[in-house]
Design a protein around this motif. Sequence first.
Motif, PDB file in Angstrom:
ATOM      1  N   GLU A  14       0.841  -0.968   0.284  1.00 48.37           N
ATOM      2  CA  GLU A  14      -0.313   0.249   0.118  1.00 48.37           C
ATOM      3  C   GLU A  14       0.777   0.589  -0.396  1.00 48.37           C
ATOM      4  OE1 GLU A  14      -0.563  -1.959   4.314  1.00 48.37           O
ATOM      5  OE2 GLU A  14      -0.555  -2.462   2.066  1.00 48.37           O
ATOM      6  N   ASP A  15       2.142   1.134   0.261  1.00 48.34           N
ATOM      7  CA  ASP A  15       2.819   1.868   0.245  1.00 48.34           C
ATOM      8  C   ASP A  15       3.383   2.738  -1.285  1.00 48.34           C
ATOM      9  OD1 ASP A  15       3.142   2.562   2.993  1.00 48.34           O
ATOM     10  OD2 ASP A  15       4.669   0.842   3.078  1.00 48.34           O
ATOM     11  N   GLU A  16       3.535   1.645  -2.489  1.00 49.91           N
ATOM     12  CA  GLU A  16       3.605   2.119  -3.678  1.00 49.91           C
ATOM     13  C   GLU A  16       2.706   1.995  -4.726  1.00 49.91           C
ATOM     14  OE1 GLU A  16       6.551   3.154  -4.714  1.00 49.91           O
ATOM     15  OE2 GLU A  16       7.726   2.709  -2.710  1.00 49.91           O
ATOM     16  N   MET A  17       1.563   1.060  -4.327  1.00 55.22           N
ATOM     17  CA  MET A  17       0.414   0.891  -5.182  1.00 55.22           C
ATOM     18  C   MET A  17      -0.717   2.204  -5.645  1.00 55.22           C
ATOM     19  SD  MET A  17      -2.924  -0.397  -2.832  1.00 55.22           S
ATOM     20  CE  MET A  17      -3.661   1.096  -1.623  1.00 55.22           C
ATOM     21  N   LEU A  18      -1.266   2.046  -6.919  1.00 53.76           N
ATOM     22  CA  LEU A  18      -1.732   3.054  -7.639  1.00 53.76           C
ATOM     23  C   LEU A  18      -2.880   3.405  -6.864  1.00 53.76           C
ATOM     24  CD1 LEU A  18      -1.742   1.997 -11.158  1.00 53.76           C
ATOM     25  CD2 LEU A  18      -0.342   4.094 -10.122  1.00 53.76           C
ATOM     26  N   ARG A  19      -3.917   3.818  -6.532  1.00 53.43           N
ATOM     27  CA  ARG A  19      -5.035   4.111  -4.886  1.00 53.43           C
ATOM     28  C   ARG A  19      -5.681   3.806  -6.587  1.00 53.43           C
ATOM     29  NH1 ARG A  19      -3.416   3.815  -0.727  1.00 53.43           N
ATOM     30  NH2 ARG A  19      -1.155   4.021   0.015  1.00 53.43           N
ATOM     31  N   ARG A  20      -6.106   4.179  -7.497  1.00 51.32           N
ATOM     32  CA  ARG A  20      -7.008   4.886  -8.165  1.00 51.32           C
ATOM     33  C   ARG A  20      -6.735   4.101  -9.972  1.00 51.32           C
ATOM     34  NH1 ARG A  20      -5.434   9.698  -6.461  1.00 51.32           N
ATOM     35  NH2 ARG A  20      -4.822  10.601  -8.233  1.00 51.32           N
ATOM     36  N   ALA A 130       0.316   9.609  -9.854  1.00 51.02           N
ATOM     37  CA  ALA A 130       0.667  10.996 -10.030  1.00 51.02           C
ATOM     38  C   ALA A 130       1.153  11.353 -11.700  1.00 51.02           C
ATOM     39  CB  ALA A 130       1.922  11.872  -9.549  1.00 51.02           C
ATOM     40  N   GLY A 131       2.119   9.984 -11.800  1.00 50.93           N
ATOM     41  CA  GLY A 131       2.884   9.672 -13.546  1.00 50.93           C
ATOM     42  C   GLY A 131       1.959   8.841 -14.162  1.00 50.93           C
ATOM     43  N   VAL A 132       1.009   8.504 -13.303  1.00 51.17           N
ATOM     44  CA  VAL A 132      -0.110   7.100 -14.115  1.00 51.17           C
ATOM     45  C   VAL A 132      -1.462   9.091 -15.044  1.00 51.17           C
ATOM     46  CG1 VAL A 132      -2.499   6.038 -14.521  1.00 51.17           C
ATOM     47  CG2 VAL A 132      -0.940   5.593 -13.680  1.00 51.17           C
ATOM     48  N   ARG A 136      -1.156  10.168 -18.516  1.00 50.29           N
ATOM     49  CA  ARG A 136      -3.581  10.782 -19.652  1.00 50.29           C
ATOM     50  C   ARG A 136      -3.688  11.435 -19.848  1.00 50.29           C
ATOM     51  NH1 ARG A 136      -5.738   8.606 -14.703  1.00 50.29           N
ATOM     52  NH2 ARG A 136      -5.539   6.435 -15.403  1.00 50.29           N
ATOM     53  N   ALA A 137      -3.288  13.055 -18.981  1.00 51.34           N
ATOM     54  CA  ALA A 137      -2.822  14.083 -19.598  1.00 51.34           C
ATOM     55  C   ALA A 137      -2.220  14.735 -20.455  1.00 51.34           C
ATOM     56  CB  ALA A 137      -2.153  15.045 -18.495  1.00 51.34           C
TER      57      ALA A 137
END
Length: 145
Positions: A14-20, A130-132, A136-137
Motif C-alpha cells: 500500500e506504500d507503492e500501489m496505485l490508489r485509483r 501522479a505518473g499515471v 493520461r494528460a
Amino acid sequence: MTAPATGRSSPLVEDEMLRRPKSWPTSLTVGDAREVLGDDHLHAILVVDGAVLRGVIVEGDVPDDAEDDQHALVHARLDGRTVRVGATLDEARELLEQSRSRRLAVVDDAGLLVGLLCLKRHGRGFCSDAGVEARRASRASERPV
C-alpha cells in the motif's frame, strides 16, 4: 528505496500501489476486453462487482476464437494476480517473479479492490498515481481536437 522507520524489513504494497486503478464491470465483453488490451498502456483489466474484485484479465487470457459478445469474466483469474493489503513489497516482488507479470491487484481480506501494484518496465520502481495522471494528460493533449 529504504524501508520506513517502522521496524518493517520492507515497505508494504500500500506504500507503492496505485490508489485509483481503472476497473471494469462484470458486464465487460470479450470485444471490450480486446479493445482495452489494445491500448499499450493498459496491461491488466480489473473486473469488479461493485468494489469486489472478481477477476483480472491480461494479454493472452482471451482465446482468439472467443465470441466478442461473450462475457469476458469467464477468462479472468484471481490466482497469481492478487496480493493482500499488508504484504511487503519483497513478498509482492516474489509473486510478480513467480507469475512473470508486472501487475498485481491489491485486495483487502474481503476481496475488495483497493489498488494496483504496477512494476515499471525497467523493474526499479513502481508506477504512481501522479505518473499515471501525467501520462493520461499528456496523451489527451496530443489528440487532435
